[in-house]
Design a protein around this motif. Structure first.
Motif, PDB file in Angstrom:
ATOM      1  N   ALA A  33       0.660  -1.036  -0.104  1.00  0.00           N
ATOM      2  CA  ALA A  33       0.152  -0.050  -0.011  1.00  0.00           C
ATOM      3  C   ALA A  33       0.759   1.214  -0.173  1.00  0.00           C
ATOM      4  O   ALA A  33       0.451   2.374  -0.531  1.00  0.00           O
ATOM      5  CB  ALA A  33      -1.013   0.006   1.256  1.00  0.00           C
ATOM      6  N   GLN A  34       2.008   1.163   0.433  1.00  0.00           N
ATOM      7  CA  GLN A  34       3.007   2.492   0.413  1.00  0.00           C
ATOM      8  C   GLN A  34       3.483   2.663  -0.800  1.00  0.00           C
ATOM      9  O   GLN A  34       3.652   3.880  -1.072  1.00  0.00           O
ATOM     10  CB  GLN A  34       4.163   1.918   1.604  1.00  0.00           C
ATOM     11  CG  GLN A  34       5.285   1.210   0.761  1.00  0.00           C
ATOM     12  CD  GLN A  34       5.013  -0.414   0.856  1.00  0.00           C
ATOM     13  OE1 GLN A  34       3.791  -0.745   1.233  1.00  0.00           O
ATOM     14  NE2 GLN A  34       5.728  -1.214   0.561  1.00  0.00           N
ATOM     15  N   LEU A  35       3.229   1.944  -1.885  1.00  0.00           N
ATOM     16  CA  LEU A  35       3.382   2.212  -3.267  1.00  0.00           C
ATOM     17  C   LEU A  35       2.389   2.731  -4.119  1.00  0.00           C
ATOM     18  O   LEU A  35       2.651   3.554  -5.010  1.00  0.00           O
ATOM     19  CB  LEU A  35       4.102   1.052  -4.098  1.00  0.00           C
ATOM     20  CG  LEU A  35       5.317   0.378  -3.568  1.00  0.00           C
ATOM     21  CD1 LEU A  35       5.605  -0.733  -4.479  1.00  0.00           C
ATOM     22  CD2 LEU A  35       6.581   1.379  -3.580  1.00  0.00           C
ATOM     23  N   ALA A  36       1.206   2.724  -3.587  1.00  0.00           N
ATOM     24  CA  ALA A  36      -0.066   3.197  -4.050  1.00  0.00           C
ATOM     25  C   ALA A  36      -0.039   4.743  -4.332  1.00  0.00           C
ATOM     26  O   ALA A  36      -0.602   5.010  -5.676  1.00  0.00           O
ATOM     27  CB  ALA A  36      -1.352   2.735  -3.350  1.00  0.00           C
ATOM     28  N   PRO A  37       0.328   5.327  -3.515  1.00  0.00           N
ATOM     29  CA  PRO A  37       0.215   6.833  -4.179  1.00  0.00           C
ATOM     30  C   PRO A  37       0.898   7.246  -5.348  1.00  0.00           C
ATOM     31  O   PRO A  37       0.649   7.878  -6.318  1.00  0.00           O
ATOM     32  CB  PRO A  37       0.690   7.872  -2.905  1.00  0.00           C
ATOM     33  CG  PRO A  37       0.314   6.951  -1.643  1.00  0.00           C
ATOM     34  CD  PRO A  37       0.516   5.288  -2.368  1.00  0.00           C
ATOM     35  N   ASP A  38       2.349   6.844  -5.276  1.00  0.00           N
ATOM     36  CA  ASP A  38       3.191   7.036  -6.339  1.00  0.00           C
ATOM     37  C   ASP A  38       2.561   6.278  -7.745  1.00  0.00           C
ATOM     38  O   ASP A  38       2.598   6.953  -8.783  1.00  0.00           O
ATOM     39  CB  ASP A  38       4.544   6.650  -6.224  1.00  0.00           C
ATOM     40  CG  ASP A  38       5.381   7.687  -5.153  1.00  0.00           C
ATOM     41  OD1 ASP A  38       4.900   8.844  -5.124  1.00  0.00           O
ATOM     42  OD2 ASP A  38       6.316   7.469  -4.912  1.00  0.00           O
ATOM     43  N   ALA A  39       2.199   4.892  -7.404  1.00  0.00           N
ATOM     44  CA  ALA A  39       1.789   4.213  -8.602  1.00  0.00           C
ATOM     45  C   ALA A  39       0.368   4.847  -9.201  1.00  0.00           C
ATOM     46  O   ALA A  39       0.232   4.762 -10.465  1.00  0.00           O
ATOM     47  CB  ALA A  39       1.319   2.820  -8.092  1.00  0.00           C
ATOM     48  N   ALA A  40      -0.387   5.519  -8.395  1.00  0.00           N
ATOM     49  CA  ALA A  40      -1.606   5.994  -8.758  1.00  0.00           C
ATOM     50  C   ALA A  40      -1.184   7.335  -9.706  1.00  0.00           C
ATOM     51  O   ALA A  40      -1.931   7.511 -10.620  1.00  0.00           O
ATOM     52  CB  ALA A  40      -2.440   6.716  -7.871  1.00  0.00           C
ATOM     53  N   VAL A  41      -0.125   8.110  -9.326  1.00  0.00           N
ATOM     54  CA  VAL A  41       0.321   9.052 -10.259  1.00  0.00           C
ATOM     55  C   VAL A  41       0.813   8.832 -11.424  1.00  0.00           C
ATOM     56  O   VAL A  41       0.303   9.575 -12.596  1.00  0.00           O
ATOM     57  CB  VAL A  41       1.451  10.101  -9.260  1.00  0.00           C
ATOM     58  CG1 VAL A  41       2.050  10.898 -10.037  1.00  0.00           C
ATOM     59  CG2 VAL A  41       0.836  10.910  -8.342  1.00  0.00           C
ATOM     60  N   VAL A  42       1.612   7.779 -11.479  1.00  0.00           N
ATOM     61  CA  VAL A  42       2.114   7.132 -12.656  1.00  0.00           C
ATOM     62  C   VAL A  42       1.136   6.672 -13.636  1.00  0.00           C
ATOM     63  O   VAL A  42       0.945   7.024 -14.848  1.00  0.00           O
ATOM     64  CB  VAL A  42       3.101   6.159 -12.543  1.00  0.00           C
ATOM     65  CG1 VAL A  42       3.539   5.369 -13.754  1.00  0.00           C
ATOM     66  CG2 VAL A  42       4.478   6.821 -11.833  1.00  0.00           C
ATOM     67  N   VAL A  43       0.158   5.984 -13.159  1.00  0.00           N
ATOM     68  CA  VAL A  43      -0.934   5.127 -13.758  1.00  0.00           C
ATOM     69  C   VAL A  43      -1.804   6.237 -14.470  1.00  0.00           C
ATOM     70  O   VAL A  43      -2.191   6.265 -15.657  1.00  0.00           O
ATOM     71  CB  VAL A  43      -1.701   4.392 -13.017  1.00  0.00           C
ATOM     72  CG1 VAL A  43      -3.099   4.055 -13.453  1.00  0.00           C
ATOM     73  CG2 VAL A  43      -0.984   3.083 -12.768  1.00  0.00           C
ATOM     74  N   THR A  44      -2.216   7.331 -13.589  1.00  0.00           N
ATOM     75  CA  THR A  44      -3.041   8.483 -14.296  1.00  0.00           C
ATOM     76  C   THR A  44      -2.456   9.153 -15.410  1.00  0.00           C
ATOM     77  O   THR A  44      -2.858   9.313 -16.397  1.00  0.00           O
ATOM     78  CB  THR A  44      -3.244   9.545 -13.160  1.00  0.00           C
ATOM     79  OG1 THR A  44      -3.860   8.946 -12.110  1.00  0.00           O
ATOM     80  CG2 THR A  44      -4.009  10.747 -13.655  1.00  0.00           C
TER      81      THR A  44
END
Length: 121
Positions: A33-44
């Motif tokens: 879950a700690q990777l989710a914020p950065d992953a969400a930015v990249v995915v977006t």
């Protein structure tokens, strides 16, 4: 252990939102879950770039290996993804991807399209 999953997205106004939600849910399920914020930015950014610069529907793939999450967005457009100087509002596109990820790139796929990917740690 290596884990992977994919999501095909329609060319709709909520595609990036669906991709973010999917990514956040997968990160929670895979206990990163700690990777989710950065992953969400990249995915977006990658999904929005596909919608903005191609005519195809984006295909999102996530892969977790050890402590690295790789995000891949594939489309049918053969033109390589390139970072533009300074970024252009409303988004910063690949500049934001480069700043958020450990590394990123663009590879051609046999079908004639491309995959833009980023590795998060």
């Amino acid at each position: 252990m290596r884990r992977s999953t994919e999501l095909r997205l329609a060319r709709t106004v909520d595609a990036a939102r669906r991709a973010r939600r999917f990514t956040t849910e997968v990160c929670a399920r895979w206990r990163v879950a700690q990777l989710a914020p950065d992953a969400a930015v990249v995915v977006t950014e990658l999904v929005e770039n596909t919608l903005r610069h191609t005519r195809g529907a984006p295909r999102l793939a996530l892969e977790l290996h050890r402590d690295e999450l790789t995000v891949r967005v594939t489309d049918d457009d053969p033109h390589e993804a390139v970072m533009r100087e300074g970024g252009h509002p409303p988004g910063l596109g690949l500049l934001l991807v480069a700043q958020t990820s450990r590394e990123w790139g663009c590879d051609r796929v046999p079908s004639g399209g491309k995959t833009v990917w980023a590795v998060l740690r």
